[in-house]
Scaffold this active site. Structure first.
Site, short mmCIF file in Angstrom:
data_model
loop_
_atom_site.label_atom_id
_atom_site.label_comp_id
_atom_site.label_asym_id
_atom_site.label_seq_id
_atom_site.Cartn_x
_atom_site.Cartn_y
_atom_site.Cartn_z
N ALA A 1 0.80 -1.23 0.00
CA ALA A 1 0.00 0.00 0.00
C ALA A 1 0.83 1.28 0.00
CB ALA A 1 -0.94 -0.02 1.20
N ALA A 2 2.12 1.18 0.37
CA ALA A 2 2.95 2.39 0.37
C ALA A 2 3.76 2.52 -0.91
CB ALA A 2 3.90 2.38 1.58
N ARG B 1 4.50 2.65 -5.22
CA ARG B 1 4.01 3.51 -6.30
C ARG B 1 2.63 3.05 -6.77
NH1 ARG B 1 9.67 3.70 -7.52
NH2 ARG B 1 9.45 1.49 -7.98
N MET B 2 2.49 1.75 -7.03
CA MET B 2 1.21 1.23 -7.48
C MET B 2 0.21 1.22 -6.32
SD MET B 2 0.87 0.60 -10.65
CE MET B 2 -0.63 -0.35 -10.54
N THR C 1 5.66 -8.40 -10.78
CA THR C 1 6.38 -9.04 -11.89
C THR C 1 7.68 -9.67 -11.37
OG1 THR C 1 7.52 -6.99 -12.44
CG2 THR C 1 5.44 -7.42 -13.57
N MET D 1 -1.48 -4.91 -16.60
CA MET D 1 -2.93 -4.81 -16.45
C MET D 1 -3.56 -3.90 -17.50
SD MET D 1 -3.88 -6.36 -13.43
CE MET D 1 -2.96 -7.12 -12.09
N HIS E 1 11.74 1.37 -18.85
CA HIS E 1 11.02 1.68 -17.61
C HIS E 1 11.84 2.64 -16.76
CE1 HIS E 1 8.59 -1.88 -18.62
NE2 HIS E 1 7.68 -1.37 -17.81
N LYS F 1 12.82 0.46 -11.31
CA LYS F 1 12.29 -0.89 -11.57
C LYS F 1 13.36 -1.93 -11.27
CE LYS F 1 9.84 -3.75 -14.94
NZ LYS F 1 8.86 -4.23 -13.95
#
Ligand code: NAD
Length: 266
Positions: free
Chosen positions: A9-10, A12-13, A100, A125, A155, A159
């Site tokens: 939850a913290a 980027r996504m 990933t 997604m 990217h 990443k």
């Protein structure tokens, strides 16, 4: 209302998923999980998502949050993801995995967990990339042998895994369309004396700045080139896909699903 717990939850996504879930009238944000020891433990999830406080607070383990949920949305790191799916399976909760870089052994564990609950795994997604998964095999088969195939992905500098899960998936669907095994024909970067051999599928990773996610697939022979480019402008495209996947997966039977099942890309 489908109750979701967002794990990572913290990240980027994760932060964008919180904001997306709060804006979605069909979803209730039931919880959020952040990495143990991180400063965001105990933070209000609304704040983590850049919104008003909602009185639901981030915890540091999924066990503490999963009881309230119908579905777990997971964007963390490979080993953590597998453990979270195994935990979801023990609690009989559905899961959506966006993480990933999962290796074959980790995918096997996810497949095992998916025997008891529905699990959707999608390295990308976005609708557009999933359209590519449909059309690239057609291009590869139609062109046939004699065209060099290269995939170049780019990217952001943070990443961790390379090449991207998406680039690997695209290479895999092309290899399958040509009746080949990617383990035999995949070449990952080149260095030194490394001439191209016939039938290779080259895969190359660029890491720079804040690039959200670019994938370029090249089919070329001596006379012509087809180049297919997908460019994600914002992570929002992944967020919308993941939230749609969460609503889909809660109504499915146990099993392993892909985003293709959700997006109905014809
Ligand atoms: P990030 O590093 O910003 O976020 C990952 C978060 O997971 C971090 O905050 C980290 O602390 C947290 N985390 C790690 N272990 C944890 C644990 N055990 N419990 C709870 N939280 C934990 O990365 P990101 O850019 O948000 O990407 C996360 C993953 O999602 C990566 O694998 C990335 O490649 C993938 N991704 C997938 C898509 C897609 O469409 N499927 C799109 C973007 C990113």
């Amino acid at each position: 209302m489908v109750k979701v717990v967002i794990v990572g939850a913290a990240g980027r996504m994760g932060r964008m998923l919180i904001a997306g879930a709060l804006q979605d009238k069909d979803l209730e944000l039931a919880g959020g999980v952040v990495e143990p020891g991180f400063p965001e433990v105990g933070a209000d999830l609304g704040n983590l998502g850049g919104q008003q406080p909602i009185g639901v607070f981030a915890v540091d383990n999924l066990d503490a949050a999963i009881g309230n949920a119908d579905v777990v949305i997971e964007f963390t790191a490979p080993e953590a993801s597998v453990q979270h799916v195994e935990l979801a399976a023990r609690h009989k909760k559905a899961a959506v995995i966006g993480t990933t870089g999962l290796d074959a052994a980790q995918m096997e564990r996810i497949r095992a967990a998916a025997r008891s609950v529905p699990v959707l795994v999608a390295p990308n997604m976005s609708v557009g990339v999933n359209v590519l998964e449909r059309i690239l095999p057609l291009i590869a088969r139609t062109l046939g042998e004699g065209y060099d195939i290269e995939i170049v992905e780019a990217h952001h500098r943070m990443k961790k895994d390379a090449p991207s899960g998406t680039a690997l998936k695209l290479a895999q669907v092309i290899a399958e369309a040509l009746g080949k095994d990617l383990d035999d024909v995949g070449v990952y970067g080149r260095h030194g004396i490394a001439p191209r051999t016939e039938g290779e599928i080259g895969v190359h990773a660029v890491r720079a700045g804040g690039i959200v996610g670019d994938h370029r697939v090249i089919f070329a022979n001596d006379g012509e080139e087809i180049e297919i480019v997908h460019r994600a402008f914002s992570r929002q495209t992944f967020v919308l896909g993941a939230l749609r996947a969460a609503k889909y997966i809660v109504n499915q039977k146990p099993g392993l699903y892909s985003i293709q099942d959700v997006l109905e890309v014809a």
